[in-house]
Write a protein that holds these residues in place. Structure first.
Motif, mmCIF file in Angstrom:
data_model
loop_
_atom_site.group_PDB
_atom_site.id
_atom_site.type_symbol
_atom_site.label_atom_id
_atom_site.label_comp_id
_atom_site.label_asym_id
_atom_site.label_seq_id
_atom_site.Cartn_x
_atom_site.Cartn_y
_atom_site.Cartn_z
ATOM 1 N N ALA A 52 -20.647 19.999 11.036
ATOM 2 C CA ALA A 52 -21.615 21.085 10.889
ATOM 3 C C ALA A 52 -22.671 20.737 9.858
ATOM 4 C CB ALA A 52 -20.887 22.365 10.472
ATOM 5 N N GLY A 53 -23.687 21.581 9.775
ATOM 6 C CA GLY A 53 -24.695 21.477 8.733
ATOM 7 C C GLY A 53 -25.812 20.512 9.039
ATOM 8 N N THR A 54 -26.635 20.265 8.052
ATOM 9 C CA THR A 54 -27.785 19.372 8.174
ATOM 10 C C THR A 54 -27.328 17.990 8.594
ATOM 11 O OG1 THR A 54 -28.869 20.588 6.408
ATOM 12 C CG2 THR A 54 -29.772 18.432 6.952
ATOM 13 N N GLY A 55 -27.816 17.529 9.727
ATOM 14 C CA GLY A 55 -27.429 16.206 10.217
ATOM 15 C C GLY A 55 -25.962 16.110 10.558
ATOM 16 N N GLN A 103 -26.115 29.792 -1.340
ATOM 17 C CA GLN A 103 -26.744 30.910 -0.625
ATOM 18 C C GLN A 103 -25.763 31.564 0.336
ATOM 19 O OE1 GLN A 103 -30.157 28.991 1.117
ATOM 20 N NE2 GLN A 103 -31.445 29.420 -0.654
ATOM 21 N N LEU A 104 -24.997 30.768 1.054
ATOM 22 C CA LEU A 104 -24.006 31.305 1.983
ATOM 23 C C LEU A 104 -22.947 32.110 1.233
ATOM 24 C CD1 LEU A 104 -22.982 31.402 4.911
ATOM 25 C CD2 LEU A 104 -21.717 29.296 4.437
ATOM 26 N N THR A 105 -22.574 31.672 0.050
ATOM 27 C CA THR A 105 -21.570 32.368 -0.759
ATOM 28 C C THR A 105 -22.075 33.734 -1.210
ATOM 29 O OG1 THR A 105 -20.711 30.246 -1.523
ATOM 30 C CG2 THR A 105 -20.114 32.174 -2.813
ATOM 31 N N VAL A 115 -17.372 33.064 2.985
ATOM 32 C CA VAL A 115 -16.828 31.975 2.174
ATOM 33 C C VAL A 115 -15.585 32.498 1.454
ATOM 34 C CG1 VAL A 115 -17.272 30.402 0.258
ATOM 35 C CG2 VAL A 115 -19.083 30.897 1.902
ATOM 36 N N GLN A 116 -14.437 31.841 1.670
ATOM 37 C CA GLN A 116 -13.182 32.227 1.040
ATOM 38 C C GLN A 116 -13.011 31.592 -0.341
ATOM 39 O OE1 GLN A 116 -10.963 34.319 2.451
ATOM 40 N NE2 GLN A 116 -12.054 34.512 4.384
ATOM 41 N N HIS A 117 -13.553 30.387 -0.505
ATOM 42 C CA HIS A 117 -13.460 29.660 -1.776
ATOM 43 C C HIS A 117 -14.795 28.959 -1.994
ATOM 44 C CE1 HIS A 117 -11.180 27.701 -5.011
ATOM 45 N NE2 HIS A 117 -11.946 26.658 -4.762
ATOM 46 N N LEU A 126 -17.669 16.995 -1.729
ATOM 47 C CA LEU A 126 -17.963 18.415 -1.901
ATOM 48 C C LEU A 126 -17.086 19.125 -0.885
ATOM 49 C CD1 LEU A 126 -21.895 18.359 -1.779
ATOM 50 C CD2 LEU A 126 -20.484 18.492 -3.802
ATOM 51 N N ALA A 127 -16.534 20.280 -1.231
ATOM 52 C CA ALA A 127 -15.694 21.009 -0.290
ATOM 53 C C ALA A 127 -15.721 22.497 -0.604
ATOM 54 C CB ALA A 127 -14.257 20.495 -0.347
ATOM 55 N N PHE A 128 -15.591 23.304 0.455
ATOM 56 C CA PHE A 128 -15.449 24.745 0.298
ATOM 57 C C PHE A 128 -14.683 25.277 1.500
ATOM 58 C CE2 PHE A 128 -19.350 24.238 2.673
ATOM 59 C CZ PHE A 128 -19.446 25.331 3.520
ATOM 60 N N ALA A 129 -14.165 26.492 1.376
ATOM 61 C CA ALA A 129 -13.355 27.090 2.434
ATOM 62 C C ALA A 129 -14.014 28.365 2.939
ATOM 63 C CB ALA A 129 -11.952 27.403 1.906
ATOM 64 N N THR A 130 -13.915 28.584 4.249
ATOM 65 C CA THR A 130 -14.479 29.780 4.870
ATOM 66 C C THR A 130 -13.435 30.419 5.773
ATOM 67 O OG1 THR A 130 -15.258 28.692 6.885
ATOM 68 C CG2 THR A 130 -16.745 28.676 4.969
#
Length: 164
Positions: A52-55, A103-105, A115-117, A126-130
């Motif tokens: 997902a995301g840019t590129g 911004q999404l957070t 966003v969960q985390h 880089l990492a995040f949870a949704t």
């Protein structure tokens, strides 16, 4: 900016082809990408499901929160994919990724991904949870060449959107 996106596309294409040629178990892949990332303290990744995301630079893994067994999706960006870039382009792209997640957070709306985390950064990633996701729109529309799981998950094979 276009030059930066072209560099990302070529870098991600070569990384994706290397990942396909090196068929390794999903668990070991995730542990390689998140060795020191704080997200691994609270979440466990189970399988690579999308990009997902840019590129298509983010790899998306399905997983769960260790404490509550709640299903989540983990978005992971490997910094080593930018090694061929010069320092200024690398920092600019990383800042763009950080700003997008921030911004999404901040956005709280029932029709926007939750966003969960928040974003966690380590030396390698880089990492995040949704909340759980099926895939990105780009993956559903057939863009499965960059950072895509191998083999393609069954839910993405032959997935069709309504003409509406």
């Amino acid at each position: 900016m276009e030059n930066m996106l072209n560099k990302l596309r070529s870098t991600m294409s070569s990384a994706a082809s290397n990942a396909v040629s090196n068929a390794v178990s999903i668990a070991s892949q995730v542990s390689n990408y998140l060795p020191g990332n704080p997200v691994t303290r609270e979440f466990e990744a189970t399988s690579h499901i999308a990009s997902a995301g840019t590129g298509l630079s983010w790899k998306v893994y399905s997983g769960y929160k260790k404490s509550s067994r709640q299903d989540v999706s983990l978005f992971v960006f490997e910094k080593r994919s930018l090694d061929r870039w010069d320092r200024q382009d690398r920092e600019q792209f990383l800042e763009m990724l950080r700003r997008g997640v921030a911004q999404l957070t901040r956005i709280k709306h029932p029709q926007i991904l939750t966003v969960q985390h928040p974003l966690e950064e380590s030396r390698d990633s880089l990492a995040f949870a949704t909340e759980p996701v099926l895939a990105s729109l780009a993956n559903i529309l057939g863009s499965n060449t960059i950072n895509a799981p191998s083999p393609l998950p069954l839910q993405l094979q032959g997935y069709k959107l309504h003409d509406v």
